[in-house]
Scaffold this motif. Structure first.
Motif, PDB file in Angstrom:
ATOM      1  N   PHE A 357       0.837  -1.200   0.000  1.00  0.00           N
ATOM      2  CA  PHE A 357       0.000   0.000   0.000  1.00  0.00           C
ATOM      3  C   PHE A 357       0.876   1.257   0.000  1.00  0.00           C
ATOM      4  CE2 PHE A 357      -2.486   3.246   2.373  1.00  0.00           C
ATOM      5  CZ  PHE A 357      -3.557   3.362   1.489  1.00  0.00           C
ATOM      6  N   THR A 358       1.955   1.228   0.787  1.00  0.00           N
ATOM      7  CA  THR A 358       2.870   2.369   0.830  1.00  0.00           C
ATOM      8  C   THR A 358       3.529   2.587  -0.524  1.00  0.00           C
ATOM      9  OG1 THR A 358       3.302   1.931   3.172  1.00  0.00           O
ATOM     10  CG2 THR A 358       4.869   3.342   2.006  1.00  0.00           C
ATOM     11  N   ALA A 359       3.961   1.487  -1.167  1.00  0.00           N
ATOM     12  CA  ALA A 359       4.617   1.599  -2.475  1.00  0.00           C
ATOM     13  C   ALA A 359       3.690   2.237  -3.497  1.00  0.00           C
ATOM     14  CB  ALA A 359       5.066   0.223  -2.949  1.00  0.00           C
ATOM     15  N   LEU A 360       2.383   1.953  -3.404  1.00  0.00           N
ATOM     16  CA  LEU A 360       1.412   2.513  -4.352  1.00  0.00           C
ATOM     17  C   LEU A 360       1.390   4.029  -4.274  1.00  0.00           C
ATOM     18  CD1 LEU A 360      -1.026   2.385  -6.302  1.00  0.00           C
ATOM     19  CD2 LEU A 360      -2.488   2.095  -4.274  1.00  0.00           C
ATOM     20  N   TRP A 361       1.209   4.570  -3.073  1.00  0.00           N
ATOM     21  CA  TRP A 361       1.081   6.027  -3.011  1.00  0.00           C
ATOM     22  C   TRP A 361       2.428   6.732  -3.132  1.00  0.00           C
ATOM     23  CZ3 TRP A 361       3.216   8.575   1.195  1.00  0.00           C
ATOM     24  CH2 TRP A 361       3.348   7.875   2.399  1.00  0.00           C
ATOM     25  N   LEU A 362       3.518   6.054  -2.802  1.00  0.00           N
ATOM     26  CA  LEU A 362       4.825   6.637  -3.063  1.00  0.00           C
ATOM     27  C   LEU A 362       5.083   6.782  -4.565  1.00  0.00           C
ATOM     28  CD1 LEU A 362       7.231   4.958  -0.468  1.00  0.00           C
ATOM     29  CD2 LEU A 362       6.334   7.294  -0.455  1.00  0.00           C
ATOM     30  N   THR A 363       4.674   5.789  -5.343  1.00  0.00           N
ATOM     31  CA  THR A 363       4.836   5.859  -6.794  1.00  0.00           C
ATOM     32  C   THR A 363       4.026   7.025  -7.364  1.00  0.00           C
ATOM     33  OG1 THR A 363       5.145   3.462  -6.876  1.00  0.00           O
ATOM     34  CG2 THR A 363       4.634   4.573  -8.949  1.00  0.00           C
ATOM     35  N   LEU A 364       2.788   7.158  -6.909  1.00  0.00           N
ATOM     36  CA  LEU A 364       1.956   8.271  -7.361  1.00  0.00           C
ATOM     37  C   LEU A 364       2.592   9.617  -7.002  1.00  0.00           C
ATOM     38  CD1 LEU A 364      -1.654   7.060  -6.442  1.00  0.00           C
ATOM     39  CD2 LEU A 364      -0.707   7.372  -8.739  1.00  0.00           C
ATOM     40  N   ALA A 365       3.162   9.701  -5.807  1.00  0.00           N
ATOM     41  CA  ALA A 365       3.799  10.950  -5.390  1.00  0.00           C
ATOM     42  C   ALA A 365       4.972  11.286  -6.303  1.00  0.00           C
ATOM     43  CB  ALA A 365       4.270  10.840  -3.941  1.00  0.00           C
ATOM     44  N   GLY A 366       5.764  10.296  -6.668  1.00  0.00           N
ATOM     45  CA  GLY A 366       6.878  10.529  -7.579  1.00  0.00           C
ATOM     46  C   GLY A 366       6.413  11.017  -8.934  1.00  0.00           C
ATOM     47  N   PHE A 367       5.351  10.419  -9.469  1.00  0.00           N
ATOM     48  CA  PHE A 367       4.803  10.869 -10.747  1.00  0.00           C
ATOM     49  C   PHE A 367       4.321  12.317 -10.653  1.00  0.00           C
ATOM     50  CE2 PHE A 367       4.259   6.338 -12.060  1.00  0.00           C
ATOM     51  CZ  PHE A 367       4.907   6.433 -13.286  1.00  0.00           C
ATOM     52  N   GLY A 368       3.615  12.640  -9.572  1.00  0.00           N
ATOM     53  CA  GLY A 368       3.101  14.003  -9.425  1.00  0.00           C
ATOM     54  C   GLY A 368       4.214  15.030  -9.369  1.00  0.00           C
ATOM     55  N   PHE A 369       5.263  14.735  -8.618  1.00  0.00           N
ATOM     56  CA  PHE A 369       6.378  15.674  -8.534  1.00  0.00           C
ATOM     57  C   PHE A 369       7.090  15.800  -9.877  1.00  0.00           C
ATOM     58  CE2 PHE A 369      10.874  16.632  -7.729  1.00  0.00           C
ATOM     59  CZ  PHE A 369      10.739  17.837  -7.063  1.00  0.00           C
TER      60      PHE A 369
END
Length: 519
Positions: A357-369
């Protein structure tokens, strides 16, 4: 004056890439080391926040005069000076023995970084024509981004095999590489018409930002109505207001707020600052969660940060083409919404959740940045006149670093306040209860010493609750920023408005210093 591009510009770009790699690497390696440093040095939550924020405050405060110093005395010369200061701070930080001395080392590193970052960026408009600048900026940004995933991995390996000071010492070979690259590859550029550095404005900037962060940092522990907190926040308002008023009366200001009248510069800078606010807060929070709550070692924490860094690297490569095709007014708000989705998803984290679950939202955060920062910075730099390249890029990076410092302070305060309110210390001796309330790391140390599993579980739940509040704040800020940029950002594609007249303004004088090899 000839506008022919310098034939050495692509080699010079290599020197700038080396410099930015140093800053990118150092920007994340300390986040992995913080829990270990807190355990070995006995740093509480406020001291950990100061270790992170002292660098950002000095970085932000000195970037404006750094840009002027580069314009006036030579950007390559000041860039080399910054690398030398950064080298000294790294050597000092490797061997200190208390949280206060670590803060001092971070102050020195911040002073060096303040010279490196804006001058590396301000060289680009002088070296590259408008049609090449986006490509050059992409290379510099990618170098900084490449340092981000390397920092946690290398830092984690060092902490597993050496003492925590090795995360400072590892900067030395990288800085040496940057110095060599600048000496042999980077031509000198300057603007002789640049004004002198205003020491009073610099002092107002440093003290105003320090007062602001002091008030935000100390609020949860001392209470928001305490005299120290109210006095610090009031002093911050007065000092920063005095700075703006002083600069508005100056013919050539250090803090040129008139640049913010330019719509493209204003809204692209705001977008870059808010993206930085969110990412800096995440990089401060997530390593503590992975190590203190999930029990990962430093190297494992670095590996588990890779989804964010991978998303960032992929998105930074695709952001430029997307912005050119659809326009920054579409791409930047979209990136902010992706960042908001990541933060809001992360705010649903519970203490017992798995890493997937953590990996999912970390990946999204990287894309957004990655999708947000490059178009925003390119659009802001493209709106600057050539003769304001140093001070303008300094203002851009100052506002980004201020946003990062405020992000760490605000989110750190949210976590500290929520942790102290939720932590169950009932039944503990007063001394143990006070120690456990300092931070989640301290609570686990007390729990291990007393054999109190319930205290450890309470500490995990309290920290995750605070982290969820911090991520919720990030998500709300990102949604607000997306709405503002969608409404007010110019609709032209990033870089479309960057073209300048064939003849540069007379104030911009480019001086290439000959070397013996050229004679």
């Amino acid at each position: 004056m000839s506008t022919r591009p310098d034939p050495r510009r692509w080699w010079a770009l290599g020197a700038l890439v080396a410099c930015m790699l140093v800053l990118g690497f150092d920007g994340t390696i300390l986040n992995v080391a913080l829990p270990e440093m807190a355990a070995q040095l006995g740093a509480d939550s406020a001291e950990q926040t100061w270790i992170a924020d002292s660098y950002l405050i000095v970085f932000a405060a000195l970037m404006l005069p750094a840009g002027l110093l580069g314009d006036r005395f030579g950007r390559r010369r000041m860039l080399l000076t910054g690398l030398g200061i950064f080298l000294a701070g790294s050597l000092f930080g490797a061997f200190v023995t208390s949280p206060g001395l670590v803060v001092a080392a971070r102050v020195v590193l911040g002073a060096g970084g303040a010279l490196i970052m804006p001058l590396a960026l301000s060289v680009l408009p002088s070296l590259f024509p408008a049609e090449e600048r986006s490509r050059a900026l992409g290379a510099v940004s990618s170098a900084s981004a490449l340092g981000l995933p390397l920092g946690p991995i290398v830092g984690g390996w060092l902490l597993d095999h050496f003492w925590w000071g090795s995360v400072f010492l590892v900067n030395v070979p990288l800085v040496a590489l940057g110095i060599a690259a600048c000496l042999f590859l980077l031509p000198e550029t300057r603007d002789p018409a640049s004004p002198k550095v205003d020491l009073r404005s610099t002092a107002l900037t440093v003290t105003g930002l320090a007062a602001l962060v002091t008030g935000v940092n100390e609020g949860p522990a001392r209470g928001w109505s305490s005299p120290l907190v109210l006095g610090a926040l009031a002093a911050a308002v007065l000092l920063l207001a005095a700075l703006v008023l002083r600069e508005r009366r100056s013919a050539r200001p250090v803090l040129d707020v008139t640049l913010l009248r330019n719509r493209a510069f204003r809204w692209n800078t705001l977008a870059a600052a808010l993206v930085t606010f969110a990412l800096t807060g995440l990089l401060f929070v997530v390593p503590q969660y992975l190590q203190a709550v999930r029990g990962e070692d430093a190297f494992g924490t670095g590996l588990r940060m890779l989804p964010m860094m991978g998303g960032l690297l992929v998105a930074s490569r695709a952001a430029g083409p997307l912005a050119k095709r659809f326009g920054s007014r579409v791409v930047i708000p979209g990136a902010l919404l992706v960042l908001a989705a990541a933060a809001l998803t992360g705010s649903r984290t519970e203490a017992g959740d798995g890493y997937g679950f953590t990996a999912l939202w970390l990946t999204l955060a990287g894309f957004g940045f990655g999708f947000g920062i490059l178009p925003a910075m390119d659009g802001a730099l493209g709106a600057l006149p050539r003769d304001r390249a140093g001070s303008g890029s300094g203002l851009l990076m100052t506002l980004r670093q201020v946003a990062g410092a405020v992000g760490v302070a605000v989110l750190g305060s949210l976590i500290a306040g929520a942790f102290a309110a939720r932590l169950d210390t009932g039944g503990l001796p007063p001394a143990a209860a006070s120690a456990a309330g300092d931070s989640v790391v301290a609570a686990h140390q007390v729990a291990a010493r007393l054999g109190d599993a319930a205290l450890a579980r309470s500490a995990d739940a309290a920290f995750v609750h605070g982290m969820d509040l911090a991520l919720l704040a990030c998500g709300i800020a990102a949604i607000a920023a997306a709405a503002l940029t969608a409404a007010f950002l110019p609709g032209k594609p990033a870089g479309a408005g960057a073209a300048r007249p064939a003849a540069a303004p007379p104030a911009e004088v480019r001086e290439v210093v000959p070397r013996k090899a050229d004679a």
